[in-house]
Design a protein around this motif. Structure first.
Motif, PDB file in Angstrom:
ATOM      1  N   LEU A   1       0.831  -1.201   0.000  1.00 30.69           N
ATOM      2  CA  LEU A   1       0.000   0.000   0.000  1.00 30.69           C
ATOM      3  C   LEU A   1       0.868   1.254   0.000  1.00 30.69           C
ATOM      4  O   LEU A   1       0.569   2.231  -0.706  1.00 30.69           O
ATOM      5  N   ARG A   2       1.937   1.257   0.764  1.00 28.67           N
ATOM      6  CA  ARG A   2       2.833   2.421   0.807  1.00 28.67           C
ATOM      7  C   ARG A   2       3.425   2.696  -0.575  1.00 28.67           C
ATOM      8  O   ARG A   2       3.528   3.850  -1.009  1.00 28.67           O
ATOM      9  N   ASN A   3       3.866   1.648  -1.259  1.00 29.12           N
ATOM     10  CA  ASN A   3       4.420   1.822  -2.599  1.00 29.12           C
ATOM     11  C   ASN A   3       3.380   2.371  -3.559  1.00 29.12           C
ATOM     12  O   ASN A   3       3.662   3.281  -4.348  1.00 29.12           O
TER      13      ASN A   3
ATOM     14  N   GLY B   1       9.685   3.797  -9.519  1.00 33.85           N
ATOM     15  CA  GLY B   1      10.371   3.145  -8.398  1.00 33.85           C
ATOM     16  C   GLY B   1       9.432   2.333  -7.525  1.00 33.85           C
ATOM     17  O   GLY B   1       9.616   1.123  -7.351  1.00 33.85           O
ATOM     18  N   PRO B   2       8.390   2.958  -6.943  1.00 38.25           N
ATOM     19  CA  PRO B   2       7.440   2.197  -6.131  1.00 38.25           C
ATOM     20  C   PRO B   2       6.743   1.075  -6.901  1.00 38.25           C
ATOM     21  O   PRO B   2       6.442   0.023  -6.336  1.00 38.25           O
TER      22      PRO B   2
ATOM     23  N   VAL C   1      16.984   2.304 -16.369  1.00 40.81           N
ATOM     24  CA  VAL C   1      17.838   1.113 -16.550  1.00 40.81           C
ATOM     25  C   VAL C   1      18.116   0.449 -15.205  1.00 40.81           C
ATOM     26  O   VAL C   1      18.063  -0.780 -15.079  1.00 40.81           O
ATOM     27  N   SER C   2      18.399   1.248 -14.176  1.00 38.16           N
ATOM     28  CA  SER C   2      18.679   0.677 -12.855  1.00 38.16           C
ATOM     29  C   SER C   2      17.454  -0.031 -12.283  1.00 38.16           C
ATOM     30  O   SER C   2      17.565  -1.085 -11.647  1.00 38.16           O
ATOM     31  N   LEU C   3      16.266   0.527 -12.518  1.00 39.14           N
ATOM     32  CA  LEU C   3      15.039  -0.121 -12.049  1.00 39.14           C
ATOM     33  C   LEU C   3      14.784  -1.428 -12.784  1.00 39.14           C
ATOM     34  O   LEU C   3      14.331  -2.418 -12.190  1.00 39.14           O
ATOM     35  N   MET C   4      15.091  -1.451 -14.070  1.00 40.96           N
ATOM     36  CA  MET C   4      14.959  -2.695 -14.842  1.00 40.96           C
ATOM     37  C   MET C   4      15.932  -3.754 -14.333  1.00 40.96           C
ATOM     38  O   MET C   4      15.582  -4.926 -14.204  1.00 40.96           O
ATOM     39  N   ILE C   5      17.167  -3.322 -14.062  1.00 40.60           N
ATOM     40  CA  ILE C   5      18.168  -4.264 -13.528  1.00 40.60           C
ATOM     41  C   ILE C   5      17.711  -4.811 -12.188  1.00 40.60           C
ATOM     42  O   ILE C   5      17.806  -6.015 -11.914  1.00 40.60           O
ATOM     43  N   LEU C   6      17.178  -3.927 -11.322  1.00 44.32           N
ATOM     44  CA  LEU C   6      16.693  -4.365 -10.014  1.00 44.32           C
ATOM     45  C   LEU C   6      15.571  -5.384 -10.155  1.00 44.32           C
ATOM     46  O   LEU C   6      15.570  -6.412  -9.471  1.00 44.32           O
ATOM     47  N   TYR C   7      14.635  -5.109 -11.043  1.00 43.51           N
ATOM     48  CA  TYR C   7      13.487  -6.003 -11.204  1.00 43.51           C
ATOM     49  C   TYR C   7      13.912  -7.375 -11.731  1.00 43.51           C
ATOM     50  O   TYR C   7      13.590  -8.412 -11.122  1.00 43.51           O
TER      51      TYR C   7
END
Length: 431
Positions: free
Chosen positions: A52-54, A241-242, A379-385
């Protein structure tokens, strides 16, 4: 470490909403609310509250269009110009009021669909999104009013709003969780900033009569164009991000269970508390200096003052946290969270790499490098996912914190290459 004394002596450090007292209060209250969530709803409830926070973070960014920093800047510029100030306030108010009402209707009508997306088909918390639909205009209004107060230069009132908000949040959260458990935890997340609207409205009326500054006739599209440059970078990080965190948490819930997702949410909460100290000092001290730096040599000097002054202290803190991890779990959570101890090592490694990269990351803001910021952020979010999916399949819940460390190792490397002229410029080179 002499520059730290300089920071402490600055009026900005004492007056800004991000000062140390506000942060310590926020952290202490965060500890208490985390304990209540752990005791009354357990790891599974913590995971759902995290979802919910995200979702709320993304909704907030969309409903305000990321205008907050732009509002602060332009209100500060026009505070002595009554007509200009009225145009800014009217334009932003009309825009976000219409948008938040529209989003509220969407949330209310499609509450079931949002429930399935955020919590999954096995949970039935439609009422949460209906409550958010009714609360959203007031939630957004509080953000808008606080930004205006900040722009008017009354930093003390911003501090008071943040402090009062933290205290109100504590009482609302404790009471609602005690009475209604997980349902109360959801409502507390939504209601706290909504109740705070009354506080910010009272505060701003002692500065200016806000209702007298709102007029349909003062709406100006040119102001929206100016604000758009501020909102783009904010929206990318605050919306995507969220969403990525939400997608990762839902994958954990589906693959290895909601309790495991709760452990990841818990370690993320702990991380957010100590990372506040780094992000705050970056924003109040290093960002203005980077923005004012005139060449690569000066930028390098600022980078390395951070690496020599802040990073060693931060590293010492991380090492202390690692050896005190069982004590921290017992204080903040319950015995049910003991498996959390296996996540500390990789989380701390990732946060250390993140701290190394953040000084480079804020240089995007300082130099207004919008395109480069958006590309590296996405790109960093894609790498994280995708790395989270990969390591989760191999190592279980520990794989998600390994992915966190891996992502920031890559992010640090990429930013080091991008800013190599500033990082590795020689003393006799100026450009």
């Amino acid at each position: 470490m002499s520059f730290i004394k300089e920071i402490l002596s600055k009026p900005l450090f004492k007056a800004t909403s991000l000062n140390g007292i506000s942060i310590l209060l926020k952290i202490c209250i965060g500890f208490i609310t985390s304990k209540f969530i752990a005791v009354f709803v357990g790891p599974s409830g913590m995971a759902l509250v995290g979802n919910l926070r995200n979702f709320l973070s993304s909704t907030e960014a969309i409903s305000t269009l990321g205008f907050e920093n732009g509002v602060v800047k332009y209100v500060a510029e026009k505070k002595d110009n009554s007509e200009g100030l009225q145009k800014i306030i009217s334009t932003v108010f009309v825009t976000i009021a219409l948008l938040s009402c529209f989003l509220g209707v969407v949330l209310f009508l499609f509450s079931y669909n949002f429930n399935c997306s955020v919590f999954g088909i096995n949970y039935h918390y439609n009422f949460v999104f209906k409550a958010l639909a009714l609360a959203l205009p007031w939630y957004v209004g509080n953000i808008f009013l606080t930004a205006i107060i900040n722009g008017l230069g009354n930093y003390k009132k911003v501090i008071y709003i943040n402090a009062i908000g933290s205290c109100i949040g504590l009482f609302i959260t404790v009471f609602l969780i005690w009475k209604f458990q997980i349902n109360g935890a959801f409502l507390a997340v939504i209601l706290t900033p909504t109740v705070l609207f009354a506080v910010s409205f009272g505060m701003i009326n002692s500065e200016i009569r806000i209702l007298n500054h709102i007029s349909w006739n003062s709406f100006d599209f040119s102001i929206l164009k100016k604000l758009s440059s501020f909102s783009l970078m904010v929206l990318v990080s605050s919306v995507f991000g969220p969403m990525v965190f939400l997608a990762i948490r839902n994958t954990i819930i589906e693959d290895i269970g909601v309790e495991q997702a709760g452990f990841w949410e818990a370690i993320t909460r702990i991380s957010s508390y100590y990372m506040l100290f780094v992000t705050t000092i970056l924003m109040i001290y290093f960002l203005p200096k980077l923005a004012a730096s005139k060449d690569n040599l000066e930028t390098k000097s600022i980078f390395f003052s951070y690496y020599k002054g802040i990073i060693p202290v931060f590293l010492l803190g991380l090492i202390s946290i690692y050896f005190l991890k069982k004590f921290i779990i017992n204080i903040l959570f319950t015995a049910a969270f003991q498996p959390l101890s296996q996540l500390f090592l990789w989380q701390l490694i990732g946060d250390f790499l993140k701290a190394l990269a953040l000084i480079l990351g804020i240089n995007f803001y300082a130099k207004n490098l919008t395109k480069a910021f958006i590309v590296t952020e996405l790109v960093s979010l894609m790498i994280l996912y995708f790395s989270s999916l990969f390591f989760l399949a191999k190592y279980g819940i520990e794989g998600v914190v390994i992915a966190h460390a891996f992502t920031y190792a890559v992010y640090l490397l990429v930013l080091s290459i991008y800013f190599r002229k500033s990082l590795f410029v020689k003393t006799n080179e100026k450009a």
